[in-house]
Design an enzyme around this catalytic site. Structure first.
Site, short mmCIF file in Angstrom:
data_model
loop_
_atom_site.label_atom_id
_atom_site.label_comp_id
_atom_site.label_asym_id
_atom_site.label_seq_id
_atom_site.Cartn_x
_atom_site.Cartn_y
_atom_site.Cartn_z
N LYS A 194 -1.22 -7.43 -8.90
CA LYS A 194 -2.18 -7.46 -7.80
C LYS A 194 -1.76 -6.38 -6.81
CE LYS A 194 -3.00 -8.44 -4.07
NZ LYS A 194 -3.43 -7.51 -2.93
N GLU A 209 -5.12 -3.93 -1.95
CA GLU A 209 -6.54 -3.59 -2.02
C GLU A 209 -6.86 -2.29 -1.30
OE1 GLU A 209 -6.08 -6.66 1.37
OE2 GLU A 209 -5.09 -6.08 -0.52
N SER A 215 5.67 -7.09 4.02
CA SER A 215 6.26 -7.41 5.31
C SER A 215 7.04 -8.72 5.23
CB SER A 215 5.15 -7.54 6.37
OG SER A 215 4.35 -8.69 6.11
N PHE A 271 0.81 -1.22 0.00
CA PHE A 271 0.00 0.00 0.00
C PHE A 271 0.84 1.26 0.00
CE2 PHE A 271 0.70 -0.60 4.59
CZ PHE A 271 1.03 0.69 4.98
N CYS A 286 9.76 1.00 3.50
CA CYS A 286 10.72 -0.02 3.92
C CYS A 286 12.12 0.54 4.04
CB CYS A 286 10.70 -1.20 2.96
SG CYS A 286 11.30 -0.82 1.30
N GLU A 316 9.60 -4.40 13.25
CA GLU A 316 9.28 -3.31 12.32
C GLU A 316 7.97 -2.66 12.74
OE1 GLU A 316 9.24 -2.51 7.54
OE2 GLU A 316 8.27 -4.34 8.24
#
Length: 475
Positions: free
Chosen positions: A173, A176, A226, A149, A281, A382
């Protein structure tokens, strides 16, 4: 509230699963759209479309592919403001951040435009009497990209332009949570002249991902997200015979030596820790202060973090926007609770922020800890939010030990005026990307992006030369 769609075979597709995900405006907390979530049968249909399109696209001369990419790049530049608006509306990051990330994505398209040169093989004459030998790189088939995202344009653009330039077809993909920008990218590529079925975009969730990983028509999978999900994607995709590159999480350290330019270091930390609300990240999550650097950093950081201007990403005065969802905001706030409970000193507390006119937005102010130690959750895990931890150590040896002992190794940086220390750090740091007086050492498109240890699963990094290797097979 609008209903979004898939993008299959060059057309919008409403989907048939009957399952939908909610797309929020993080600044207001309101649901602004819903996105269809593809079922296994819809995944199979999309793969079949991409398989059908593959032979003709693979046979298309690289120069012809390159010309379509040039047109795509032009369209991205012409529609930049529109794409930035979509990013801000669904992710929440400020427009300046969105523009910078879109630019980094466009740079990969620029790199992919050179595909005729990048696909050149090798030739050896007379390896034996009257025998020549040569090698070439050929496309794989249907490739898949599963993107996070936090970069609705940049990370997809790190994947599908290069894969398609190499002669593959592609199924994207996107997260969402932020589907609209990816869908618009697909339409613009189609407008540039891309044949139907070469790029397909599916809304989806974990069920969709697992169907893509298991489908025998998929030859390669690129993932960014992740570490736990990256490990799953790598193991599950590999078990099904696919080539996989899966980039995971991070806990990036920035060492600040006593001889560093402290103002420069603080400026870098503010951008690296709190830019994009820490949801990236390559964010710096740990400032490793060596010796007397700790107090100097603390003195300068506290007022800067306290005075961060929070607001909607569309407000030009905002320095930091909201987090992606209420659940993620509460998760990050839970880490702050944990840090306090474990004995760290909270210098700036961003919890409980409420902005006039955005009372229901997913806002969390900048948080700053001191006296953090390994073993605390805020150090070990994280957080993916605007939380910076100061860890104190006596010397350079202790600092580099901290960097190298952490299970993640995405990026690491050092701020110093000592050339010898910088050189030793560049060689010894156990991280895939290392910065010297650069807090976020993200490579340009003509290099490759990827971490070490639990920050990447798979042998090859993303985009750049290793991206070419990943999306082709040697003959």
């Amino acid at each position: 509230m609008s209903t979004l769609h898939h993008f299959i075979a060059g057309r919008r597709d409403a989907g048939t699963s009957g399952r939908f995900g909610s797309v929020f405006n993080p600044a207001t907390g309101e649901i602004q759209a819903r996105v269809p979530l593809a079922s296994a049968s819809e995944v199979a249909d999309a793969v079949a479309v991409a398989e059908t399109a593959f032979p003709a696209w693979a046979a298309t001369p690289p120069l012809a592919r390159s010309r379509i990419l040039f047109r795509f790049k032009t369209l991205l530049e012409q529609h930049a403001d529109e794409l930035i608006s979509l990013i801000v509306a669904e992710h929440g990051k400020i427009a300046e951040d969105a523009r910078g990330s879109l630019t980094r994505g466009i740079e990969v398209v620029e790199f992919a435009c050179g595909i005729p040169h990048l696909l050149k093989g090798e030739f050896s004459e007379n390896v034996s009497s009257g025998v020549d030998s040569w090698s070439l790189r050929q496309p794989l088939g249907v490739c898949v990209g599963i993107t996070p995202f936090n970069f609705p344009a940049m990370v997809p653009l790190w994947m599908f332009p290069l894969a398609i330039a190499c002669g593959n077809t592609f199924i994207l993909k996107p997260s969402e949570k932020v589907p609209s920008c990816a869908l618009r990218l697909g339409e613009l590529f189609q407008e540039a002249g891309l044949p139907d079925g070469v790029l397909n975009i599916l809304g989806g969730d974990a069920e969709t991902v697992d169907a893509l990983l298991a489908n025998p028509g998929v030859k390669a999978v690129s993932f960014v997200g992740s570490t736990p999900v990256a490990r799953h994607v790598y193991s599950w995709g590999s078990a099904h015979g696919k080539r996989v590159q899966a980039l995971g999480g991070a806990k990036n350290h920035m060492i600040v030596m006593p001889d560093a330019d402290m103002d420069q270091a603080v400026d870098a930390l503010m951008g690296a820790a709190y830019g994009s609300a820490g949801e990236r990240c390559m964010a710096v999550a740990v400032a490793v202060a060596v010796g007397g650097a700790a107090d100097a950093l603390r003195e300068r950081l506290v007022p800067r973090v306290q005075n961060l201007r929070l607001g909607s990403g569309s407000d030009p005065l905002s320095e930091m926007g909201p987090l992606i969802t209420a659940q993620h905001r509460d998760r990050v706030a839970g880490y702050v609770d944990s840090g306090l409970a474990e004995g760290a000193e909270l210098l700036v507390d961003g919890r409980g922020m409420s902005l006039q006119g955005y009372e229901h937005g997913f806002f969390l102010g900048g948080c700053l800890f001191d006296h953090v130690r390994p073993g605390m959750r805020i150090y070990d895990e994280e957080i993916f939010g605007p939380v910076l931890c100061i860890v104190r150590t006596n010397d350079f040896k202790g600092a580099i030990t901290l960097v190298n002992a952490h299970p993640c190794g995405n990026g690491a940086a050092i701020f110093t005026r000592d050339g010898d220390v910088a050189r030793v750090f560049a060689s010894a740091a156990a991280a895939g990307m290392v910065g010297i007086n650069v807090a976020i050492p993200v490579p340009m498109a003509f290099h490759s992006f990827g971490g070490w240890k639990q920050s990447r699963f798979g042998d090859l990094a993303i985009h750049g030369p290793e991206g070419i290797q990943f999306y082709t097979q040697l003959k």
